[in-house]
Design a protein around this motif. Structure first.
Motif, PDB file in Angstrom:
ATOM      1  N   ARG A 265     -14.467   0.051  26.145  1.00  0.00           N
ATOM      2  CA  ARG A 265     -14.781  -0.384  27.500  1.00  0.00           C
ATOM      3  C   ARG A 265     -14.600  -1.899  27.658  1.00  0.00           C
ATOM      4  O   ARG A 265     -13.958  -2.367  28.605  1.00  0.00           O
ATOM      5  CB  ARG A 265     -16.225  -0.011  27.867  1.00  0.00           C
ATOM      6  N   ALA A 266     -15.140  -2.669  26.710  1.00  0.00           N
ATOM      7  CA  ALA A 266     -15.081  -4.132  26.820  1.00  0.00           C
ATOM      8  C   ALA A 266     -13.632  -4.614  26.806  1.00  0.00           C
ATOM      9  O   ALA A 266     -13.255  -5.517  27.567  1.00  0.00           O
ATOM     10  CB  ALA A 266     -15.872  -4.774  25.676  1.00  0.00           C
TER      11      ALA A 266
ATOM     12  N   VAL B 119     -10.941  -2.898  27.724  1.00  0.00           N
ATOM     13  CA  VAL B 119     -10.305  -2.528  28.999  1.00  0.00           C
ATOM     14  C   VAL B 119     -10.710  -3.514  30.090  1.00  0.00           C
ATOM     15  O   VAL B 119      -9.870  -4.004  30.844  1.00  0.00           O
ATOM     16  CB  VAL B 119     -10.688  -1.085  29.400  1.00  0.00           C
ATOM     17  N   ARG B 120     -12.015  -3.826  30.180  1.00  0.00           N
ATOM     18  CA  ARG B 120     -12.494  -4.773  31.193  1.00  0.00           C
ATOM     19  C   ARG B 120     -11.830  -6.135  31.009  1.00  0.00           C
ATOM     20  O   ARG B 120     -11.418  -6.767  31.977  1.00  0.00           O
ATOM     21  CB  ARG B 120     -14.026  -4.932  31.105  1.00  0.00           C
ATOM     22  N   ALA B 121     -11.717  -6.564  29.739  1.00  0.00           N
ATOM     23  CA  ALA B 121     -11.130  -7.880  29.469  1.00  0.00           C
ATOM     24  C   ALA B 121      -9.650  -7.910  29.846  1.00  0.00           C
ATOM     25  O   ALA B 121      -9.144  -8.906  30.367  1.00  0.00           O
ATOM     26  CB  ALA B 121     -11.312  -8.236  27.987  1.00  0.00           C
TER      27      ALA B 121
ATOM     28  N   PRO C 295      -9.169  -7.523  34.405  1.00  0.00           N
ATOM     29  CA  PRO C 295     -10.271  -8.115  35.173  1.00  0.00           C
ATOM     30  C   PRO C 295     -10.175  -7.811  36.667  1.00  0.00           C
ATOM     31  O   PRO C 295     -11.174  -7.898  37.381  1.00  0.00           O
ATOM     32  CB  PRO C 295     -10.131  -9.616  34.893  1.00  0.00           C
TER      33      PRO C 295
ATOM     34  N   ALA D  46     -15.619  -2.951  38.248  1.00  0.00           N
ATOM     35  CA  ALA D  46     -16.285  -2.471  37.029  1.00  0.00           C
ATOM     36  C   ALA D  46     -16.452  -0.954  37.046  1.00  0.00           C
ATOM     37  O   ALA D  46     -16.287  -0.283  36.028  1.00  0.00           O
ATOM     38  CB  ALA D  46     -17.644  -3.157  36.879  1.00  0.00           C
TER      39      ALA D  46
ATOM     40  N   ASN E  11     -14.574   1.240  38.114  1.00  0.00           N
ATOM     41  CA  ASN E  11     -13.330   1.989  37.920  1.00  0.00           C
ATOM     42  C   ASN E  11     -12.979   2.213  36.448  1.00  0.00           C
ATOM     43  O   ASN E  11     -11.991   2.865  36.148  1.00  0.00           O
ATOM     44  CB  ASN E  11     -12.171   1.278  38.620  1.00  0.00           C
ATOM     45  N   VAL E  12     -13.778   1.639  35.560  1.00  0.00           N
ATOM     46  CA  VAL E  12     -13.570   1.897  34.125  1.00  0.00           C
ATOM     47  C   VAL E  12     -14.554   2.992  33.727  1.00  0.00           C
ATOM     48  O   VAL E  12     -15.763   2.769  33.653  1.00  0.00           O
ATOM     49  CB  VAL E  12     -13.777   0.622  33.287  1.00  0.00           C
TER      50      VAL E  12
ATOM     51  N   GLN F  31     -23.415   2.733  40.053  1.00  0.00           N
ATOM     52  CA  GLN F  31     -22.638   2.918  38.827  1.00  0.00           C
ATOM     53  C   GLN F  31     -23.544   3.345  37.684  1.00  0.00           C
ATOM     54  O   GLN F  31     -23.196   4.222  36.892  1.00  0.00           O
ATOM     55  CB  GLN F  31     -21.915   1.615  38.461  1.00  0.00           C
TER      56      GLN F  31
END
Lengths: 361, 361
Positions: B61-62, B64-66, B69, B73, B75-76, B232
């Motif tokens: 997850r981290a 993908v978020r990184a 950007p 949030a 959508n992950v 969420q």
């Protein structure tokens, strides 16, 4: 006996392991000793440390001293510039003659491997006795295949024998042959590889140098005169003063052996290996049933799937995996990596030339 | 259109570059973007960031978020445990349906390469229109050789066409064929590779899941109910609560596509590559006239003598030299090194298995 060990080589045929900074003689091949240490150890029972001289270049003096703390400081002889094996051997001979004019000296390369040390020592000891009788003695290696990378020595009449070792009159030193000629030599049975291993009286070799290499002999006379009475400092100052007069670079083979008479050759089978290429390094190590040798990595750090006839040599400890490869040399030194087929190890010199162009001295 | 990007893979076929910690979708292959970023960029003109969902695992997850950007949030989407592509796609469909019940969604893998992005977008846009008419649409890849590593889709009657792109009725999803069968498929001209690219209305795919995968549909219903109104946090709590009820791991192919009717296939030639092996990675890069590709090293840091058809992929910057080698994959990541013949890239999985045994997770 005295020993002169030639340790000035700066070859890079084992790049990236051997470099100008750390040439082959200073490496642990196959280990645990370095090749230089092993050479001294090999001749140890014949020549004590105080009678063992190492000839090297100024760049390597500190490394030689560090690797051979048992040698007196004055036994590490530094050539101000390389002038070929004739000059290196002459320098050692002059210093030895100043101590003992009738001494017998053996000449050995610091970067050759010998598997059968006992047989080697027996052959050198026999050579010492033949040399004392007035021969220039060379140990030849009975060829096991038609190598085209070595010079050969043809021999004829026997001179002496003792306990299964024999000396013959050398007839000719011949250059590296083409393959068909090498095959003839192998069949003929009266040729050996010239391994650069010599035994002779110092007064004898110096007399031959006086005859065939008079410019060198003049330089050696001046060094010898100081060596008889002078301090190590005085000797080194004299070497520095006269060495520049040597204009030519001459090998002992071309300068003396191909011209002199009274040469005796002792054929030996001592597992000699000049480790002139990575393919020859590979022969130093035990292999598994697929012909693979792994050096420097334990089982946790390498994995070979469908891999055969491959040498993996690591000094980096990094994890290495191979899959579906055959006949490779893989050398990982941490900052450099070589991947080379065994058939093409001669191309390592092209790699080194390219690398130098690219600024990787 | 909405997009669901599947980014949960943890494959290690590109070991040592791809590992469980950093699987393929997070790597810059061929770069400059990562494969995940490239996938989002590729569908960008069709699906804006706020309509793009990524399904992944908690471990990633981290990352993908990184890497993305620009995505909200929420959508992950994180699967508490992998339960196959049917569940991953269902999760995205349920969340999208909560926002827009008649939405069309495209399904894309985060770790496939596509050379002809314009043609790909045109085919997906066409698929979107076909899907809106009530088809389950899949983009197939017109085969260029008899690949035995992919599933195939047989198609028959044309459904629609537009500007050189056509959709056909899919007749059968078939398993990876043996080589002779793959050759027949290639000759027949009515087979495409199943690339796992789908376009459909979310209400349509959820209805198919209700019919063929009722246990999954129950779970998705509960998630969808919370998604319509919840935060969420509430959605994630619900996913965590109901996900353990999924006992089976089911692919969308096996679970839906092989059973459902009304499937349309759009044959495309978009330079698709699933980068399933190092041999396929090699095809991503330009080669010199000898077939060599060097990635990650400038000319000062590598030297290839008599080397052909070889990929050298480095992330370490170490000097690499090759001599007399042909058809190799060389991957140097700094702490790990792979040397593999192109013919044997499938054996990398054996290497990984061995490495895991030896404690190199």
């Amino acid at each position: 006996m005295y020993a002169a060990i030639l340790a000035g080589g700066s070859g890079t045929r084992l790049w990236p392991l051997s470099t100008k900074a750390t040439p082959k003689q200073f490496l642990r091949l196959p280990g645990p000793r370095t090749m230089l240490q092993e050479t001294v150890h090999r001749v140890g029972p014949l020549a004590p440390a105080e009678q063992t001289f190492v000839v090297t270049s100024g760049d390597y003096r500190a490394e030689v001293r560090a690797q051979l703390p048992e040698l007196p400081a004055g036994n590490v002889l530094v050539e101000p510039a390389p002038r070929g094996t004739a000059a290196a051997i002459g320098l050692a001979a002059a210093l030895i003659a100043a101590r003992d004019p009738q001494a017998v000296m053996g000449v050995f390369s610091a970067d050759h491997a010998i598997a059968d040390v006992e047989s080697f020592r027996a052959a050198v000891a026999f050579g010492e006795r033949i040399a004392a009788q007035g021969y220039l003695v060379t140990l030849g290696i009975t060829p096991t295949y038609p190598e085209t990378g070595y010079g050969y020595i043809r021999y004829a009449a026997p001179i002496a024998h003792e306990g299964g070792i024999a000396a013959y009159a050398a007839e000719a030193f011949v250059e590296k042959p083409k393959h068909p000629t090498a095959e003839e030599y192998l069949r003929a049975g009266c040729y050996v590889w010239n391994a650069g291993i010599f035994v002779w009286r110092v007064d004898h070799i110096l007399a031959e140098m006086r005859r065939y290499l008079p410019a060198l002999a003049d330089v050696l006379d001046e060094i010898g005169a100081v060596a008889a009475t002078g301090s190590q400092d005085a000797i080194e100052r004299m070497i520095a003063a006269v060495w520049p007069r040597l204009r030519d670079t001459v090998t002992i083979d071309y300068g003396i052996m191909e011209r002199a008479s009274g040469i005796a050759v002792i054929p030996t089978s001592v597992g000699w290996n000049d480790i002139g290429s990575w393919a020859q390094v590979a022969t130093l190590f035990d292999t598994d049933e697929l012909g693979n040798a792994v050096v420097g990595l334990d089982e946790r750090h390498y994995c070979a799937v469908d891999t055969g006839d491959t040498l993996l040599f690591s000094t980096s400890g990094r994890v290495v995996a191979t899959a579906g490869v055959e006949g490779l040399i893989i050398v990982d030194t941490g900052d450099k990596l070589l991947i080379c087929s065994k058939e093409h190890v001669q191309k390592v010199k092209d790699v080194v030339a390219e690398m130098q162009k690219r600024g990787h001295g």
